[in-house]
Design an enzyme around this catalytic site. Structure first.
Site, PDB file in Angstrom:
ATOM      1  N   SER A  17       4.983   1.631   1.487  1.00 20.89           N
ATOM      2  CA  SER A  17       4.865   0.646  -0.381  1.00 20.89           C
ATOM      3  C   SER A  17       5.424   1.253  -1.234  1.00 20.89           C
ATOM      4  O   SER A  17       6.864   2.036  -1.105  1.00 20.89           O
ATOM      5  CB  SER A  17       3.598   0.003  -0.715  1.00 20.89           C
ATOM      6  OG  SER A  17       3.819  -1.054  -1.112  1.00 20.89           O
TER       7      SER A  17
ATOM      8  N   LYS B  43      -2.117 -18.819 -21.217  1.00 19.00           N
ATOM      9  CA  LYS B  43      -1.926 -17.343 -21.509  1.00 19.00           C
ATOM     10  C   LYS B  43      -3.838 -16.534 -20.287  1.00 19.00           C
ATOM     11  O   LYS B  43      -4.360 -15.347 -20.425  1.00 19.00           O
ATOM     12  CB  LYS B  43      -3.495 -17.123 -22.721  1.00 19.00           C
ATOM     13  CG  LYS B  43      -2.232 -16.503 -23.339  1.00 19.00           C
ATOM     14  CD  LYS B  43      -1.204 -14.629 -23.990  1.00 19.00           C
ATOM     15  CE  LYS B  43      -2.246 -13.896 -24.152  1.00 19.00           C
ATOM     16  NZ  LYS B  43      -2.299 -12.851 -23.906  1.00 19.00           N
TER      17      LYS B  43
END
Length: 285
Positions: A102, A154
């Site tokens: 990764s 949010k």
């Protein structure tokens, strides 16, 4: 300057010793970190990288042992290595230890050549996000979650609320963009070395033996052997380390860290350790 002076000397007087600076990048990649749980980030590695490229040497060797982590910090470290390699006109030789997966592999492709042990783990070219959900637990223990926002998005993916399909789709769209950046970077650096394999960019990982066939690494080998074959039997390896001393241990002018700061840092370190342990565990390490 040292190499230039060496070339001006009579051949019989010239030194045949070559010193190669070595940077060791080990651990999960994440912003922050501290004395209780160091991590790989641009902030923690920039000084080492710049110091290594300041050596009068034909190449810089980088040892990588990382299961990945932050894609942003991974790319920032990658870019700093490549910028200095171009600026100083030096080759970068990367050596994989247990794993370069990764984000760890993203840093590895900063190398002009990548070497690994046959049993090293490489690849995992993908993006993952993981969290927990506790909505049923909240009901059972009788706790009410109160969240007030300005902006309807949010509080997306709040772990204490049921998961919404549209929130997951938004997250996956972000992941695809990050994944595309990762793929483009690997293709740019590895080029025609990469084999046309449908699994290459799916997030799968392999031993370096298979990675060699796929074009993820250039050769199998260890740092000392490769560098001595490349630069001669008298080649010396110089490990670049962070400065350690009175100021480094106690802060500027020896000021000690307060007990609350130590407690907070230790608590944060426990959480970071759990996250890092999960990253390593993905590769059976």
């Amino acid at each position: 300057m040292k190499r230039l002076f060496n070339r001006l000397l009579p051949k019989s007087w010239r030194s045949t010793v070559v010193t190669i600076p070595v940077i060791r990048l080990q651990g999960a990649i994440m912003a922050g970190g501290g004395q209780f749980r160091p991590s790989l980030s641009l902030a923690s590695t920039a000084g080492l990288i710049e110091k290594a490229f300041g050596f009068d040497a034909p190449a810089v060797a980088i040892s990588i042992n990382s299961p990945g982590g932050s894609p942003v910090q991974s790319r920032l470290i990658f870019k700093r290595i490549r910028d200095l390699a171009v600026e100083k006109n030096k080759k970068v030789l990367v050596f994989v230890e247990d794993v370069a997966a990764s984000g760890g592999y993203m840093i590895a492709v900063a190398g002009d050549e990548i070497f690994a042990d046959p049993s090293s783990i490489v690849g995992s070219i993908g993006v993952v996000s993981a969290s927990f959900g506790f909505p049923e637990l909240m009901k059972k223990i009788g706790v009410e979650r109160r969240v007030h926002t300005a902006g309807q998005n949010k509080a997306v993916l709040d772990p204490f609320k049921p998961e919404k399909k549209e929130d997951v789709e938004r997250l996956k769209a972000l992941q695809l963009e990050v994944h595309e950046t990762f793929i483009d970077l690997v293709k740019e650096r590895r080029g025609s070395k990469l084999k046309d394999d449908p699994d290459l960019f799916t997030g799968l990982f392999w031993t370096a033996k298979r990675g060699l066939e796929l074009g993820l690494v250039d050769a199998l080998g260890d740092m000392r052997s490769v560098l001595r074959t490349r630069f001669g039997d008298k080649t010396q390896l110089k490990l670049i380390t962070a400065p350690r001393g009175l100021f480094g241990r106690f802060g500027l002018f020896g000021s000690r860290v307060s007990a609350p700061d130590i407690a907070a840092a230790a608590a944060s370190g426990v959480l970071d350790a759990a996250e890092e342990r999960a990253l390593w565990a993905r590769f059976g390490l």
